[in-house]
Design a protein around this motif. Structure first.
Motif, short mmCIF file in Angstrom:
data_model
loop_
_atom_site.label_atom_id
_atom_site.label_comp_id
_atom_site.label_asym_id
_atom_site.label_seq_id
_atom_site.Cartn_x
_atom_site.Cartn_y
_atom_site.Cartn_z
N GLY A 41 -14.62 -7.50 -4.29
CA GLY A 41 -13.76 -8.63 -4.72
C GLY A 41 -12.36 -8.38 -4.63
N ILE A 42 -11.81 -6.82 -3.95
CA ILE A 42 -10.98 -6.17 -3.82
C ILE A 42 -10.32 -5.66 -2.58
CG2 ILE A 42 -9.50 -3.80 -4.27
CD1 ILE A 42 -12.01 -3.53 -6.30
N ILE A 43 -9.35 -6.27 -2.66
CA ILE A 43 -8.33 -6.59 -1.47
C ILE A 43 -7.03 -5.53 -1.44
CG2 ILE A 43 -7.03 -8.21 0.35
CD1 ILE A 43 -9.62 -8.82 -0.33
N HIS A 44 -7.03 -4.87 -0.16
CA HIS A 44 -5.96 -3.77 -0.85
C HIS A 44 -4.35 -4.13 -0.42
CE1 HIS A 44 -3.81 -0.29 0.87
NE2 HIS A 44 -5.10 0.23 -0.06
N ARG A 45 -3.98 -4.96 0.44
CA ARG A 45 -2.67 -5.47 0.33
C ARG A 45 -1.50 -5.04 1.07
NH1 ARG A 45 -3.07 -10.30 -3.72
NH2 ARG A 45 -5.04 -10.42 -4.81
N ASN A 46 -1.89 -3.56 1.15
CA ASN A 46 -1.11 -3.14 1.67
C ASN A 46 -0.91 -1.87 2.72
OD1 ASN A 46 2.24 -2.57 1.77
ND2 ASN A 46 0.95 -0.35 0.42
N LEU A 47 -2.14 -2.27 3.16
CA LEU A 47 -2.92 -0.85 4.62
C LEU A 47 -1.91 -0.40 5.30
CD1 LEU A 47 -5.19 0.56 5.37
CD2 LEU A 47 -5.83 -1.31 6.69
N SER A 48 -1.74 0.78 5.45
CA SER A 48 -0.84 1.08 6.61
C SER A 48 -0.92 2.23 6.67
CB SER A 48 0.61 0.87 6.23
OG SER A 48 1.20 2.10 4.78
N THR A 49 -0.29 3.45 7.89
CA THR A 49 -0.75 4.40 8.04
C THR A 49 0.52 5.66 7.57
OG1 THR A 49 0.80 4.02 9.54
CG2 THR A 49 -1.13 4.21 10.93
N ASP A 50 1.05 5.36 6.10
CA ASP A 50 1.64 6.17 5.37
C ASP A 50 0.12 6.08 4.69
OD1 ASP A 50 1.99 3.51 4.69
OD2 ASP A 50 4.48 3.61 4.66
N CYS A 51 -0.28 5.41 4.11
CA CYS A 51 -1.72 5.06 2.50
C CYS A 51 -2.70 5.81 2.97
CB CYS A 51 -1.11 4.09 1.72
SG CYS A 51 -1.85 2.29 2.70
N ILE A 52 -2.79 5.62 4.04
CA ILE A 52 -4.54 5.80 4.85
C ILE A 52 -4.34 8.03 4.76
CG2 ILE A 52 -6.43 6.30 7.18
CD1 ILE A 52 -5.01 4.02 6.94
N PHE A 53 -4.98 8.44 4.09
CA PHE A 53 -4.61 9.63 4.36
C PHE A 53 -6.01 10.97 5.56
CE2 PHE A 53 -3.22 8.29 0.44
CZ PHE A 53 -2.27 8.87 0.15
N LEU A 54 -5.29 11.79 5.47
CA LEU A 54 -6.15 12.54 6.59
C LEU A 54 -6.51 14.19 6.19
CD1 LEU A 54 -7.46 12.91 9.77
CD2 LEU A 54 -5.64 14.26 10.06
N LEU A 55 -7.41 14.31 5.16
CA LEU A 55 -8.38 15.22 4.77
C LEU A 55 -8.27 16.39 5.59
CD1 LEU A 55 -10.93 13.01 1.77
CD2 LEU A 55 -8.26 13.58 1.97
N ARG A 56 -8.76 17.75 4.46
CA ARG A 56 -8.96 18.61 5.55
C ARG A 56 -10.35 18.82 6.34
NH1 ARG A 56 -8.43 23.80 2.19
NH2 ARG A 56 -6.25 23.75 2.10
N ASP A 57 -11.37 17.72 5.75
CA ASP A 57 -12.65 18.26 6.70
C ASP A 57 -12.78 16.95 7.88
OD1 ASP A 57 -12.33 15.98 5.16
OD2 ASP A 57 -15.05 16.02 4.33
N GLY A 58 -11.69 16.15 7.99
CA GLY A 58 -10.84 15.14 9.22
C GLY A 58 -11.36 13.99 8.59
N ARG A 59 -12.06 13.78 7.94
CA ARG A 59 -12.52 12.43 7.00
C ARG A 59 -11.15 12.11 6.43
NH1 ARG A 59 -14.06 11.67 1.17
NH2 ARG A 59 -14.38 13.80 1.41
N LEU A 60 -10.79 10.32 6.51
CA LEU A 60 -10.32 9.66 6.48
C LEU A 60 -10.33 9.15 4.99
CD1 LEU A 60 -9.08 7.58 9.50
CD2 LEU A 60 -7.80 9.80 8.48
N ALA A 61 -9.24 8.73 4.35
CA ALA A 61 -9.37 7.97 2.94
C ALA A 61 -8.04 7.86 2.49
CB ALA A 61 -10.06 8.85 1.50
N ILE A 62 -8.76 6.04 2.04
CA ILE A 62 -7.30 4.86 1.76
C ILE A 62 -6.48 4.91 0.92
CG2 ILE A 62 -7.05 2.29 1.93
CD1 ILE A 62 -9.64 1.94 3.70
N GLY A 63 -6.17 5.21 0.31
CA GLY A 63 -5.09 4.74 -1.26
C GLY A 63 -4.63 4.02 -1.02
#
Length: 350
Positions: free
Chosen positions: A139-161
């Protein structure tokens, strides 16, 4: 904005379990500190200061809603969502605590290296869609997704902040005082700007804008002012990808146009629908996660058939030994999957 002490004066303060060691940045919402715990772990402590002056009653209502929204976000546990590990209020401001991980924003990676391969973009989209749809199921909508709140971690995985942040700003902005200005605005859906209701299609709109940036390194809409960008989100058509890259399949233009339709009902209804359309347009059979699942299913199916045949032919005394063999096989397959996933995650950063 609420009265709040100078940021530098908070250095050396103990805030709950966190000792604020240093000020590491400021943004439109407030200061960000590096905090440490007695165990030696480090975290980012980020303050959110309400953008409008609130009277005592409004402030109490906001703090109650802040605790509710932050609690919902903290309950999200997904490999493609940056975890919120703690939250609270201090001196009239609210704060969120996230792990201090070695990572960079997706926009920073694009600026340094340019557009990824079409295959890597497909894997990125799949990871983002998985995180979004998991949150939508809660039931949670992000509302502000963009390339400046999606993070590329050291292992190559993406995580949304940034889950919940825009919702908190909306709650702190009284009706009629305009939409809160925060973030790049690169994927701000029309229904948000018109103060309408948000749903999964709101995040689909933003994911379309993220895809546009991944393919071109450019924002869909650009202007010298944020108001100008917002006006384009409301009224302007999406600029063709061909303006930036003539080597892309023309079908991608239609995919982004559908994702960023002004009317939510005309968009893809789920992020995964956008991902499936993208994979078909660029000729990708399946995403990395799906390929691993298919590989695991095939291997385990073969092993199960072999074990069943062996059990039927074996004497009763050997059944227990066969069971131990299956357990060993499971462990072996899981190790292979982890190794394969790590290799593919690492290669996807190229």
């Amino acid at each position: 904005m609420l009265a709040f002490p100078p940021s530098e004066s908070l250095i050396g303060t103990t805030l709950g379990n966190y000792y604020l060691e240093q000020l590491v940045g400021r943004n439109e919402l407030g200061p960000v500190f590096l905090g440490s715990t007695d165990e030696g772990s480090t975290y980012l402590v980020r303050f959110i200061l309400a953008p409008c002056a609130l009277d005592p009653q409004e402030r109490a209502a906001y703090q109650e809603r802040f605790l509710q929204v932050a609690g919902e976000v903290a309950a999200l546990q997904h490999r493609h969502i940056l975890p919120l590990v703690d939250y609270g209020s201090y001196l009239g401001g609210s704060y969120l605590v996230t792990p201090n991980l070695p990572m960079q924003t997706l926009i920073s990676a694009l600026t340094k290296s340019g557009p990824p391969s079409l295959s890597t973009i497909g894997d990125y989209l799949e990871q983002i869609a998985q995180g979004l749809e998991y949150a939508h199921e809660q039931g949670i909508i992000h509302r502000n997704l963009s390339t400046d709140c999606i993070f590329l971690l050291r292992d190559g995985r993406l995580a949304i902040g940034d889950f919940g942040v825009m919702h908190l700003l909306e709650l702190a902005t009284p009706a009629g005082q305009g939409y809160p200005d925060y973030g790049s605005g690169e994927g701000r859906a029309p229904e948000q700007l018109q103060e309408g209701s948000c749903g999964p299609c709101t995040d689909v709109y933003a994911l379309g804008a993220v895809l546009y940036r991944l393919l071109t390194t450019h924002a869909v809409f650009r202007d010298s002012s944020r108001e100008g960008v917002y006006a384009q989100h409301l009224h302007a058509p999406v600029t063709s990808l061909q303006r930036w890259r003539s080597d892309l399949p023309e079908a991608l233009d239609e995919i982004i146009r559908q994702a960023m339709e002004k009317e939510p009902a005309r968009r893809f209804q789920r992020p995964s629908e956008l991902v499936a359309a993208y994979r078909q347009a660029v000729g990708l059979r399946a995403g990395a996660a799906e390929r691993l699942e298919e590989s695991a299913s095939s291997s385990l199916e073969t092993a199960t058939v072999r074990d069943q045949a062996a059990e039927e032919a074996a004497p009763a005394s050997s059944v227990a030994e066969a069971g131990r063999g299956r357990a060993s096989l499971w462990r072996h397959l899981l190790r292979r999957l982890r190794v394969t996933w790590n290799r593919r995650s690492s290669s996807s950063t190229g």
